[in-house]
Design an enzyme around this catalytic site. Sequence first.
Site, PDB file in Angstrom:
ATOM      1  N   GLY A  45     -15.877 -21.796 -44.558  1.00 36.19           N
ATOM      2  CA  GLY A  45     -15.493 -21.446 -43.193  1.00 36.19           C
ATOM      3  C   GLY A  45     -14.043 -21.029 -43.017  1.00 36.19           C
ATOM      4  CG  HIS A  46      -9.591 -21.644 -43.941  1.00 36.18           C
ATOM      5  ND1 HIS A  46      -8.620 -21.235 -44.827  1.00 36.18           N
ATOM      6  CD2 HIS A  46      -8.949 -21.868 -42.773  1.00 36.18           C
ATOM      7  CE1 HIS A  46      -7.442 -21.230 -44.231  1.00 36.18           C
ATOM      8  NE2 HIS A  46      -7.618 -21.615 -42.991  1.00 36.18           N
ATOM      9  CG  PHE A  47      -9.792 -17.069 -42.522  1.00 38.69           C
ATOM     10  CD1 PHE A  47      -9.703 -17.497 -41.207  1.00 38.69           C
ATOM     11  CD2 PHE A  47      -8.684 -17.211 -43.330  1.00 38.69           C
ATOM     12  CE1 PHE A  47      -8.518 -18.009 -40.703  1.00 38.69           C
ATOM     13  CE2 PHE A  47      -7.509 -17.728 -42.838  1.00 38.69           C
ATOM     14  CZ  PHE A  47      -7.421 -18.126 -41.521  1.00 38.69           C
TER      15      PHE A  47
END
Length: 140
Positions: A45-47
């Site tokens: 989730g990053h990124f």
Amino acid sequence: MNKQDILNKLPYSKPFLFVDEIISITENGVKGTFIFNENLDFYKGHFKNNPITPGVLLIETMAQIGLVCLGIYLSESEKKENIAFTSSEIEFLKPVFPNEKVTVISEKLYYRFGKLKCKVKMINENKEAICTGTLAGMIT
């Protein structure tokens, strides 16, 4: 105290252990490595579609190698083992991508009255600085 003893005394375990190896350690500093494996959860989730390592985890890696490992080594004769991270001042220069191996080099600025302060640098395999700054902690 040898390098493996220090690794065994770290108060972390996977998935929050960011030390693979201690290359060298003396009363004046420490050098160690960590590989940010692409399967680490935070990359999901990053990124989105362009994963990079969060800055807070770069600081954590610097702290685990450059402050906690050194603190364990320095405090061995005092039989103190608890280390609390108290402050950081870090400048970020380059991103860290999945599967990158980083090296943390820490130089003790001072260790007195249970307070350890270090000048710490993280470099990539090309010996380029990723982030630099100071970290401090209390050994109790």
